[in-house]
Design a protein around this motif. Structure first.
Motif, short mmCIF file in Angstrom:
data_model
loop_
_atom_site.label_atom_id
_atom_site.label_comp_id
_atom_site.label_asym_id
_atom_site.label_seq_id
_atom_site.Cartn_x
_atom_site.Cartn_y
_atom_site.Cartn_z
N ILE A 2 -11.47 -10.42 37.74
CA ILE A 2 -10.78 -11.56 38.33
C ILE A 2 -9.79 -12.09 37.29
O ILE A 2 -10.11 -12.17 36.10
N GLU A 3 -8.60 -12.45 37.74
CA GLU A 3 -7.58 -12.99 36.84
C GLU A 3 -7.03 -14.29 37.39
O GLU A 3 -6.95 -14.47 38.60
N ARG A 4 -6.67 -15.17 36.47
CA ARG A 4 -6.00 -16.42 36.82
C ARG A 4 -4.97 -16.71 35.74
O ARG A 4 -5.19 -16.44 34.57
N ARG A 69 -9.20 -13.82 32.21
CA ARG A 69 -9.85 -12.72 32.94
C ARG A 69 -11.36 -12.83 32.78
O ARG A 69 -11.84 -13.19 31.71
N GLU A 71 -15.24 -11.01 34.64
CA GLU A 71 -15.85 -10.10 35.60
C GLU A 71 -17.32 -10.48 35.74
O GLU A 71 -17.98 -10.79 34.77
N ASP A 76 -14.98 -16.16 39.88
CA ASP A 76 -13.96 -16.97 40.57
C ASP A 76 -14.10 -18.45 40.23
O ASP A 76 -13.13 -19.10 39.84
N ASP A 77 -15.29 -18.97 40.40
CA ASP A 77 -15.53 -20.39 40.14
C ASP A 77 -15.33 -20.73 38.67
O ASP A 77 -14.77 -21.77 38.34
N ASP A 80 -11.59 -20.81 37.94
CA ASP A 80 -10.99 -22.01 38.54
C ASP A 80 -11.24 -23.23 37.67
O ASP A 80 -10.34 -24.05 37.43
#
Length: 93
Positions: A2-4, A69, A71, A76-77, A80
Motif C-alpha cells: 500500500i502506498e500513500r 509504503r 504491507e 490502509d488505516d 491514512d
C-alpha cells in the motif's frame, strides 16, 4: 504493498519534533514494516519510518512530498493515520 503520498505541513519541515511524533506513531504499528522516501525515489531507497534519524535525514522541507509504503493487515488505516500526522503543522501546537 500500500502506498500513500503526503505533503509536509510543518513550517520548518520534518525536523526533530514532527519527526519524533511521526516515528512514535509509526512504531505503534508493530505488525507492519512502514517505510518513507522522498517522492520519486525508488522503493528500495526508502527508509524505516520508525527512525527519527532516518526521518530527519530525508531533509524534507515544508511543502515537500514524501511516499509512505506498508504491507500487511491494517496497512490502509495505518498509512491514512500517518499521512494525517505529516499533513499537520506541528510547529503551531
Amino acid at each position: 504493498m500500500i502506498e500513500r503520498t503526503a505533503t509536509i505541513a510543518s513550517t520548518v519541515g520534518l525536523h526533530a519534533r514532527p519527526a519524533a511524533i511521526f516515528a512514535e506513531a509509526a512504531a505503534e504499528y508493530e505488525d507492519l514494516e512502514i517505510t518513507i522516501a522522498a517522492a520519486g525515489e525508488p522503493a528500495e531507497d526508502a527508509m524505516d519510518a520508525t527512525s527519527v534519524l532516518s526521518l530527519m535525514g530525508l531533509g524534507a522541507a515544508h511543502g515537500d512530498t514524501v511516499m509512505l509504503r506498508a504491507e500487511g493487515a491494517g496497512a490502509d488505516d495505518a498509512l491514512d493515520h500517518l499521512v494525517q500526522i505529516l499533513e499537520t503543522n506541528h510547529d503551531t501546537e
